[in-house]
Design a protein around this motif. Structure first.
Motif, PDB file in Angstrom:
ATOM      1  N   THR A  74       0.643  -1.395  -0.009  1.00 37.57           N
ATOM      2  CA  THR A  74       0.020   0.300   0.189  1.00 37.57           C
ATOM      3  C   THR A  74       0.842   1.307  -0.531  1.00 37.57           C
ATOM      4  O   THR A  74       1.079   2.140  -0.576  1.00 37.57           O
ATOM      5  N   TRP A  75       1.139   1.146   1.138  1.00 40.48           N
ATOM      6  CA  TRP A  75       2.650   2.830   0.830  1.00 40.48           C
ATOM      7  C   TRP A  75       3.799   3.053  -0.671  1.00 40.48           C
ATOM      8  O   TRP A  75       3.507   3.332  -0.934  1.00 40.48           O
ATOM      9  N   ARG A  76       4.152   1.440  -0.769  1.00 42.03           N
ATOM     10  CA  ARG A  76       4.228   1.767  -2.794  1.00 42.03           C
ATOM     11  C   ARG A  76       3.653   2.233  -3.254  1.00 42.03           C
ATOM     12  O   ARG A  76       3.995   3.431  -4.315  1.00 42.03           O
ATOM     13  N   ARG A  77       2.193   1.832  -3.840  1.00 40.00           N
ATOM     14  CA  ARG A  77       1.912   2.041  -4.102  1.00 40.00           C
ATOM     15  C   ARG A  77       0.985   3.915  -4.570  1.00 40.00           C
ATOM     16  O   ARG A  77       0.889   4.573  -5.573  1.00 40.00           O
ATOM     17  N   PHE A  78       0.791   4.062  -2.398  1.00 41.57           N
ATOM     18  CA  PHE A  78       0.226   5.243  -2.762  1.00 41.57           C
ATOM     19  C   PHE A  78       1.638   6.059  -3.492  1.00 41.57           C
ATOM     20  O   PHE A  78       1.200   7.767  -3.553  1.00 41.57           O
ATOM     21  N   SER A  79       2.269   5.787  -2.739  1.00 40.94           N
ATOM     22  CA  SER A  79       4.282   6.438  -2.881  1.00 40.94           C
ATOM     23  C   SER A  79       4.497   6.744  -4.068  1.00 40.94           C
ATOM     24  O   SER A  79       4.556   7.808  -5.181  1.00 40.94           O
ATOM     25  N   SER A  80       3.813   6.148  -5.538  1.00 45.46           N
ATOM     26  CA  SER A  80       4.110   6.199  -6.810  1.00 45.46           C
ATOM     27  C   SER A  80       2.949   7.073  -6.975  1.00 45.46           C
ATOM     28  O   SER A  80       3.437   7.230  -8.706  1.00 45.46           O
ATOM     29  N   TRP A 138      -2.308  12.781  -8.110  1.00 47.31           N
ATOM     30  CA  TRP A 138      -3.462  12.987  -7.420  1.00 47.31           C
ATOM     31  C   TRP A 138      -3.321  14.463  -6.522  1.00 47.31           C
ATOM     32  O   TRP A 138      -4.487  15.143  -6.303  1.00 47.31           O
ATOM     33  N   ALA A 139      -2.090  14.468  -5.784  1.00 44.66           N
ATOM     34  CA  ALA A 139      -2.021  15.351  -4.658  1.00 44.66           C
ATOM     35  C   ALA A 139      -2.570  17.007  -5.327  1.00 44.66           C
ATOM     36  O   ALA A 139      -2.734  17.548  -4.198  1.00 44.66           O
ATOM     37  N   PRO A 140      -1.875  17.876  -6.098  1.00 45.59           N
ATOM     38  CA  PRO A 140      -1.360  18.705  -6.590  1.00 45.59           C
ATOM     39  C   PRO A 140      -2.527  19.305  -7.205  1.00 45.59           C
ATOM     40  O   PRO A 140      -2.761  20.015  -6.934  1.00 45.59           O
ATOM     41  N   PRO A 141      -3.158  18.282  -7.563  1.00 44.45           N
ATOM     42  CA  PRO A 141      -4.164  18.915  -8.478  1.00 44.45           C
ATOM     43  C   PRO A 141      -5.934  19.227  -7.233  1.00 44.45           C
ATOM     44  O   PRO A 141      -6.921  20.342  -7.454  1.00 44.45           O
ATOM     45  N   MET A 142      -5.648  18.781  -6.320  1.00 40.86           N
ATOM     46  CA  MET A 142      -6.422  18.347  -4.781  1.00 40.86           C
ATOM     47  C   MET A 142      -6.195  19.470  -4.566  1.00 40.86           C
ATOM     48  O   MET A 142      -6.896  20.411  -3.773  1.00 40.86           O
ATOM     49  N   VAL A 143      -4.860  19.663  -4.475  1.00 42.69           N
ATOM     50  CA  VAL A 143      -4.066  20.924  -3.393  1.00 42.69           C
ATOM     51  C   VAL A 143      -5.168  22.569  -4.402  1.00 42.69           C
ATOM     52  O   VAL A 143      -5.371  23.292  -3.412  1.00 42.69           O
ATOM     53  N   ALA A 144      -4.954  22.471  -5.804  1.00 42.74           N
ATOM     54  CA  ALA A 144      -5.115  23.449  -6.414  1.00 42.74           C
ATOM     55  C   ALA A 144      -6.700  23.922  -5.989  1.00 42.74           C
ATOM     56  O   ALA A 144      -7.047  24.768  -6.087  1.00 42.74           O
TER      57      ALA A 144
END
Length: 106
Positions: free
Chosen positions: A60-66, A71-77
């Motif tokens: 799970t950590w490997r898939r999340f970090s890759s 998806w994080a930058p568009p969600m923050v923006a």
């Protein structure tokens, strides 16, 4: 009374392109293959969940970090744009906003 070859599932019938019986379920009548070794484990010696929780955490950590940079930058923006739009709407509908932009239509 003796059963026929068809009931026994054996060969001898006239089936196939050249009147040759190809064999029963999964056996196509060819020579057995050599050099193939298969191993098995007895059902009472198997542990189907061996390492499952440990592997689940690290997989799970490997898939999340890759995938996080996709998806994080568009969600923050999107969060900051939505937050700006809510604050702007609240200002334009407040007493000070109506006083400043009361005569203009946006």
């Amino acid at each position: 009374m003796r059963p026929t070859q068809r009931l026994l599932g054996g060969g001898g019938g006239t089936v196939g392109k050249h009147n040759y019986f190809l064999g029963g379920w999964g056996g196509f009548g060819g020579l057995p293959q050599k050099g193939i070794i298969s191993y098995g484990v007895a059902p009472n010696r198997q542990n189907p969940l061996a390492g499952a929780f440990h592997d689940a955490i690290f997989n799970t950590w490997r898939r999340f970090s890759s995938q996080v940079l996709y998806w994080a930058p568009p969600m923050v923006a999107g969060y900051y744009v939505l937050n700006w739009a809510i604050e702007r709407n609240e200002y334009l509908n407040s007493k000070a906003g109506r006083a400043e932009f009361g005569d203009s239509e946006e």
